[in-house]
Design a protein around this motif. Structure first.
Motif, PDB file in Angstrom:
ATOM      1  N   GLY A   1      40.797  37.209  16.208  1.00 41.93           N
ATOM      2  CA  GLY A   1      40.304  38.591  16.690  1.00 41.93           C
ATOM      3  C   GLY A   1      40.509  39.453  15.190  1.00 41.93           C
ATOM      4  O   GLY A   1      39.864  40.073  14.707  1.00 41.93           O
ATOM      5  N   ILE A   2      41.371  38.942  14.541  1.00 40.80           N
ATOM      6  CA  ILE A   2      41.870  39.415  13.122  1.00 40.80           C
ATOM      7  C   ILE A   2      40.807  39.204  12.077  1.00 40.80           C
ATOM      8  O   ILE A   2      40.353  39.901  11.420  1.00 40.80           O
ATOM      9  N   VAL A   3      40.441  37.557  12.004  1.00 41.55           N
ATOM     10  CA  VAL A   3      39.155  37.174  11.273  1.00 41.55           C
ATOM     11  C   VAL A   3      37.986  38.023  11.495  1.00 41.55           C
ATOM     12  O   VAL A   3      37.454  38.492  10.659  1.00 41.55           O
ATOM     13  N   ARG A   4      37.759  38.226  12.928  1.00 43.12           N
ATOM     14  CA  ARG A   4      36.542  39.294  13.241  1.00 43.12           C
ATOM     15  C   ARG A   4      36.740  40.526  12.807  1.00 43.12           C
ATOM     16  O   ARG A   4      35.792  40.969  12.403  1.00 43.12           O
ATOM     17  N   TYR A   5      37.893  41.067  12.850  1.00 47.96           N
ATOM     18  CA  TYR A   5      38.125  42.409  12.302  1.00 47.96           C
ATOM     19  C   TYR A   5      37.614  42.239  10.888  1.00 47.96           C
ATOM     20  O   TYR A   5      36.924  43.421  10.433  1.00 47.96           O
ATOM     21  N   GLU A   6      38.137  41.413  10.001  1.00 45.62           N
ATOM     22  CA  GLU A   6      38.073  41.496   8.749  1.00 45.62           C
ATOM     23  C   GLU A   6      36.370  41.304   8.481  1.00 45.62           C
ATOM     24  O   GLU A   6      35.652  41.786   7.439  1.00 45.62           O
ATOM     25  N   GLU A   7      35.633  40.220   9.194  1.00 45.90           N
ATOM     26  CA  GLU A   7      34.277  40.226   9.165  1.00 45.90           C
ATOM     27  C   GLU A   7      33.588  41.609   9.299  1.00 45.90           C
ATOM     28  O   GLU A   7      32.740  42.186   8.524  1.00 45.90           O
ATOM     29  N   ARG A   8      34.073  42.586  10.340  1.00 42.43           N
ATOM     30  CA  ARG A   8      33.546  43.789  10.548  1.00 42.43           C
ATOM     31  C   ARG A   8      33.696  44.769   9.289  1.00 42.43           C
ATOM     32  O   ARG A   8      32.806  45.521   9.145  1.00 42.43           O
ATOM     33  N   VAL A   9      34.882  44.760   8.842  1.00 41.87           N
ATOM     34  CA  VAL A   9      35.099  45.659   7.740  1.00 41.87           C
ATOM     35  C   VAL A   9      34.461  45.514   6.379  1.00 41.87           C
ATOM     36  O   VAL A   9      34.374  46.301   5.580  1.00 41.87           O
ATOM     37  N   LEU A  10      34.157  44.079   6.273  1.00 41.06           N
ATOM     38  CA  LEU A  10      33.462  43.791   5.004  1.00 41.06           C
ATOM     39  C   LEU A  10      31.961  44.443   5.216  1.00 41.06           C
ATOM     40  O   LEU A  10      31.363  44.851   4.176  1.00 41.06           O
ATOM     41  N   ASP A  11      31.527  44.291   6.407  1.00 38.54           N
ATOM     42  CA  ASP A  11      30.001  44.692   6.467  1.00 38.54           C
ATOM     43  C   ASP A  11      30.167  46.065   6.714  1.00 38.54           C
ATOM     44  O   ASP A  11      29.150  46.764   6.118  1.00 38.54           O
ATOM     45  N   ASP A  12      31.258  47.000   7.245  1.00 38.31           N
ATOM     46  CA  ASP A  12      31.338  48.481   7.529  1.00 38.31           C
ATOM     47  C   ASP A  12      32.678  48.961   7.006  1.00 38.31           C
ATOM     48  O   ASP A  12      33.647  49.025   7.906  1.00 38.31           O
ATOM     49  N   PRO A  13      32.879  49.105   5.732  1.00 38.27           N
ATOM     50  CA  PRO A  13      34.082  49.350   5.212  1.00 38.27           C
ATOM     51  C   PRO A  13      34.784  50.654   5.671  1.00 38.27           C
ATOM     52  O   PRO A  13      35.886  50.881   5.714  1.00 38.27           O
ATOM     53  N   GLU A  14      33.897  51.544   6.317  1.00 37.93           N
ATOM     54  CA  GLU A  14      34.356  52.769   7.135  1.00 37.93           C
ATOM     55  C   GLU A  14      35.428  52.326   8.052  1.00 37.93           C
ATOM     56  O   GLU A  14      36.330  53.396   8.439  1.00 37.93           O
ATOM     57  N   ARG A  15      35.352  51.353   8.724  1.00 34.53           N
ATOM     58  CA  ARG A  15      36.336  50.905   9.648  1.00 34.53           C
ATOM     59  C   ARG A  15      37.698  50.454   9.131  1.00 34.53           C
ATOM     60  O   ARG A  15      38.713  50.135   9.922  1.00 34.53           O
ATOM     61  N   ALA A  16      37.879  50.244   7.956  1.00 33.42           N
ATOM     62  CA  ALA A  16      39.162  49.810   7.143  1.00 33.42           C
ATOM     63  C   ALA A  16      40.155  50.682   7.283  1.00 33.42           C
ATOM     64  O   ALA A  16      39.956  51.808   7.379  1.00 33.42           O
ATOM     65  N   GLY A  17      41.159  50.272   7.315  1.00 35.50           N
ATOM     66  CA  GLY A  17      42.566  51.084   7.378  1.00 35.50           C
ATOM     67  C   GLY A  17      43.810  50.644   7.904  1.00 35.50           C
ATOM     68  O   GLY A  17      43.682  49.951   9.095  1.00 35.50           O
ATOM     69  N   GLY A  18      44.815  51.298   7.731  1.00 36.54           N
ATOM     70  CA  GLY A  18      46.099  50.581   8.423  1.00 36.54           C
ATOM     71  C   GLY A  18      46.482  49.228   7.917  1.00 36.54           C
ATOM     72  O   GLY A  18      47.656  49.005   8.729  1.00 36.54           O
ATOM     73  N   VAL A  19      45.993  48.729   7.051  1.00 35.16           N
ATOM     74  CA  VAL A  19      46.796  47.287   6.664  1.00 35.16           C
ATOM     75  C   VAL A  19      47.270  47.218   5.382  1.00 35.16           C
ATOM     76  O   VAL A  19      46.322  47.810   4.561  1.00 35.16           O
ATOM     77  N   VAL A  20      48.213  46.494   4.921  1.00 34.93           N
ATOM     78  CA  VAL A  20      48.647  46.050   3.620  1.00 34.93           C
ATOM     79  C   VAL A  20      48.296  44.853   3.309  1.00 34.93           C
ATOM     80  O   VAL A  20      48.559  43.802   4.269  1.00 34.93           O
ATOM     81  N   TYR A  21      47.666  44.534   2.132  1.00 33.61           N
ATOM     82  CA  TYR A  21      47.227  43.033   1.774  1.00 33.61           C
ATOM     83  C   TYR A  21      48.060  42.657   0.473  1.00 33.61           C
ATOM     84  O   TYR A  21      48.417  43.390  -0.348  1.00 33.61           O
ATOM     85  N   ASP A  22      48.408  41.461   0.672  1.00 34.49           N
ATOM     86  CA  ASP A  22      49.144  40.798  -0.615  1.00 34.49           C
ATOM     87  C   ASP A  22      48.155  40.805  -1.864  1.00 34.49           C
ATOM     88  O   ASP A  22      47.327  40.159  -1.696  1.00 34.49           O
ATOM     89  N   GLY A  23      48.389  41.764  -2.834  1.00 30.64           N
ATOM     90  CA  GLY A  23      47.537  42.161  -4.019  1.00 30.64           C
ATOM     91  C   GLY A  23      47.240  40.599  -4.609  1.00 30.64           C
ATOM     92  O   GLY A  23      45.973  40.458  -4.998  1.00 30.64           O
ATOM     93  N   ARG A  24      48.140  40.004  -4.796  1.00 33.99           N
ATOM     94  CA  ARG A  24      47.921  38.638  -5.624  1.00 33.99           C
ATOM     95  C   ARG A  24      47.009  37.644  -4.764  1.00 33.99           C
ATOM     96  O   ARG A  24      46.316  37.079  -5.598  1.00 33.99           O
ATOM     97  N   ALA A  25      47.173  37.637  -3.502  1.00 37.66           N
ATOM     98  CA  ALA A  25      46.310  36.927  -2.929  1.00 37.66           C
ATOM     99  C   ALA A  25      44.930  37.361  -2.834  1.00 37.66           C
ATOM    100  O   ALA A  25      44.117  36.249  -3.028  1.00 37.66           O
ATOM    101  N   VAL A  26      44.732  38.742  -2.627  1.00 36.71           N
ATOM    102  CA  VAL A  26      43.542  39.034  -2.496  1.00 36.71           C
ATOM    103  C   VAL A  26      42.969  38.882  -4.217  1.00 36.71           C
ATOM    104  O   VAL A  26      41.603  38.685  -4.301  1.00 36.71           O
ATOM    105  N   GLN A  27      43.619  39.113  -5.245  1.00 33.40           N
ATOM    106  CA  GLN A  27      43.027  38.847  -6.461  1.00 33.40           C
ATOM    107  C   GLN A  27      42.648  37.540  -6.583  1.00 33.40           C
ATOM    108  O   GLN A  27      41.550  37.085  -7.414  1.00 33.40           O
ATOM    109  N   ARG A  28      43.401  36.531  -6.096  1.00 35.10           N
ATOM    110  CA  ARG A  28      43.087  34.983  -6.429  1.00 35.10           C
ATOM    111  C   ARG A  28      41.684  34.778  -5.450  1.00 35.10           C
ATOM    112  O   ARG A  28      40.764  34.025  -5.879  1.00 35.10           O
ATOM    113  N   ALA A  29      41.714  35.243  -4.332  1.00 34.67           N
ATOM    114  CA  ALA A  29      40.378  35.059  -3.643  1.00 34.67           C
ATOM    115  C   ALA A  29      39.309  35.727  -4.480  1.00 34.67           C
ATOM    116  O   ALA A  29      38.133  35.112  -4.195  1.00 34.67           O
TER     117      ALA A  29
END
Length: 252
Positions: free
Chosen positions: A70-98
């Protein structure tokens, strides 16, 4: 030597990548380009799971990630529709590596990639065993979080005093909008019209790190200062002088 800087738009935020690029062109000896949202143009089938794995699930736990379907599906949706994103904090270094892995042929330090993000990013504080929200995580690419500009630096003491007073009187936490109205101008708020100007220092600090090897500036009056409180952000980014003497010689 940085020869090219590419900024990436964050269309769901008030940050104007084109205006930042125009400002940067007058201060650095590099070609400055603008591209569309990096999370949109460089996405692939694996990125949603990598973002899910980068989620901070507990502010006092170093381990991150929730890769349930369900979480992975959420990330798929907000990549396509960024208006849905919010309320989550991400490890900046992990995002940077990705994201670095998705810059084929462009990872060299002569070409700085600088995405403006509509996500909140953080780094782990080994000194106090907590995650801390950040405006920027410098490196390649250099991540600049637009919502982080509002959420990461602590608000002025008057904000917390008013919040406590309201809670004592009513028994409830006051609406954010009420407190922001009472202390108008003392700190940056979501969709603040000063957003683009306030991001200038973080953008040029990203260039400066690759040019000089130094992250940010110790002078609290300089745009390259990484202030940890909102009054400090206002002073560094929106008040004169724009730079300390050292950085004025380089970028003034």
């Amino acid at each position: 030597m940085v020869e090219t800087v590419t900024l990436y738009r964050a269309p769901t935020t008030p940050a104007d990548a084109d205006a930042l690029a125009a400002w940067l062109r007058g201060r650095v000896d590099a070609e400055v380009r603008v591209r569309d949202r990096l999370l949109g143009t460089r996405s692939d089938d694996d990125l949603p799971e990598e973002l899910a794995a980068a989620r901070v699930t507990d502010p006092s736990e170093r381990a991150t990630g929730n890769t349930m379907l369900g979480i992975v599906r959420y990330e798929e949706r907000v990549l396509d529709d960024p208006e849905r994103a919010g309320g989550v904090v991400y490890d900046g270094r992990a995002v940077q590596r990705a994201l670095n892995a998705r810059l084929p042929g462009e990872q060299g330090l002569d070409h700085l990639h600088l995405p403006l993000l509509d996500r909140v990013i953080g780094t782990w504080g080994g000194h106090d065993g907590r995650w801390h929200k950040r405006v920027a995580v410098l490196g390649q690419p250099a991540l600049v979080s637009v919502p982080g500009l509002y959420e990461a630096p602590a608000k002025p003491e008057a904000y917390y005093e008013a919040k406590s007073k309201h809670a004592l009187m009513t028994g409830d936490a006051p609406p954010r909008e009420v407190l922001e109205a009472e202390l108008d101008g003392d700190f940056l708020v979501a969709d603040d019209p000063r957003t683009t100007e306030a991001l200038r220092g973080y953008v040029i600090a990203a260039v400066d790190l690759l040019e000089s090897g130094t992250a940010f500036c110790d002078d609290e009056r300089c745009r390259l200062h990484d202030a940890h409180r909102q009054p400090g952000v206002i002073r560094a980014q929106l008040r004169d002088p724009p730079f300390c003497e050292t950085h004025a010689e380089r970028y003034g």
